[in-house]
Write a protein that holds these residues in place. Structure first.
Motif, PDB file in Angstrom:
ATOM      1  N   LYS A  39      -7.134   8.338  -2.248  1.00 39.78           N
ATOM      2  CA  LYS A  39      -7.309   6.938  -1.842  1.00 39.78           C
ATOM      3  C   LYS A  39      -7.405   6.010  -3.053  1.00 39.78           C
ATOM      4  O   LYS A  39      -7.189   4.820  -2.938  1.00 39.78           O
ATOM      5  CB  LYS A  39      -8.542   6.777  -0.950  1.00 39.78           C
ATOM      6  CG  LYS A  39      -9.859   6.935  -1.665  1.00 39.78           C
ATOM      7  CD  LYS A  39     -11.022   6.658  -0.751  1.00 39.78           C
ATOM      8  CE  LYS A  39     -12.317   6.753  -1.540  1.00 39.78           C
ATOM      9  NZ  LYS A  39     -13.469   6.476  -0.742  1.00 39.78           N
ATOM     10  N   HIS A  64      -4.247   7.571   7.273  1.00 40.82           N
ATOM     11  CA  HIS A  64      -5.343   7.747   6.325  1.00 40.82           C
ATOM     12  C   HIS A  64      -6.405   8.633   6.932  1.00 40.82           C
ATOM     13  O   HIS A  64      -6.592   8.681   8.144  1.00 40.82           O
ATOM     14  CB  HIS A  64      -5.945   6.404   5.880  1.00 40.82           C
ATOM     15  CG  HIS A  64      -6.562   5.620   6.990  1.00 40.82           C
ATOM     16  ND1 HIS A  64      -7.862   5.775   7.379  1.00 40.82           N
ATOM     17  CD2 HIS A  64      -6.039   4.678   7.799  1.00 40.82           C
ATOM     18  CE1 HIS A  64      -8.122   4.955   8.374  1.00 40.82           C
ATOM     19  NE2 HIS A  64      -7.028   4.283   8.667  1.00 40.82           N
ATOM     20  N   ILE A  69      -4.674   9.053   1.474  1.00 39.50           N
ATOM     21  CA  ILE A  69      -3.615   8.321   2.156  1.00 39.50           C
ATOM     22  C   ILE A  69      -2.503   9.332   2.392  1.00 39.50           C
ATOM     23  O   ILE A  69      -2.110  10.061   1.474  1.00 39.50           O
ATOM     24  CB  ILE A  69      -3.099   7.157   1.283  1.00 39.50           C
ATOM     25  CG1 ILE A  69      -4.230   6.165   1.030  1.00 39.50           C
ATOM     26  CG2 ILE A  69      -1.901   6.478   1.935  1.00 39.50           C
ATOM     27  CD1 ILE A  69      -3.921   5.156  -0.059  1.00 39.50           C
TER      28      ILE A  69
END
Length: 104
Positions: A39, A64, A69
């Protein structure tokens, strides 16, 4: 007795519904490969990677989870997506075949 039978059916339906994937899970499972980015990845890199994938007509989904991600995609499109190379850095494309230089 009828009341008991109805309650039984409702609870079985609820259990079945709990096991079925949500719409998001179904969408994600329709892809056959994923790239898991931390992330903390820079927004500039993520933007460049996604735009490069769009320009090359890659079908993908962006998801996510805690701490990452996820770019879900179909196999064969790896050359247009981020990957972690032996230098431990993220690049767009496969190692030694980077199709995009963010410096361009």
């Amino acid at each position: 007795m009828t009341k008991h039978q109805i309650t039984q059916l409702v609870s079985e339906d609820r259990k079945l519904a709990d096991r079925q994937p949500t719409g998001i899970e179904q969408l994600r499972s329709s892809f056959d490969a994923e790239v898991h980015l931390p992330k903390e990845i820079s927004r500039e890199f993520l933007s460049a990677a996604l735009l490069w994938a769009i320009d090359n007509k890659v079908d993908f989904g962006l998801f996510h989870e805690a701490g990452k991600i996820i770019i879900a995609h179909f196999g064969g499109d790896e050359i247009y997506l981020p990957s972690r190379w032996s230098d431990k850095r993220w690049h767009i494309g496969l190692e030694d075949r980077e199709p995009f230089d963010p410096g361009d």
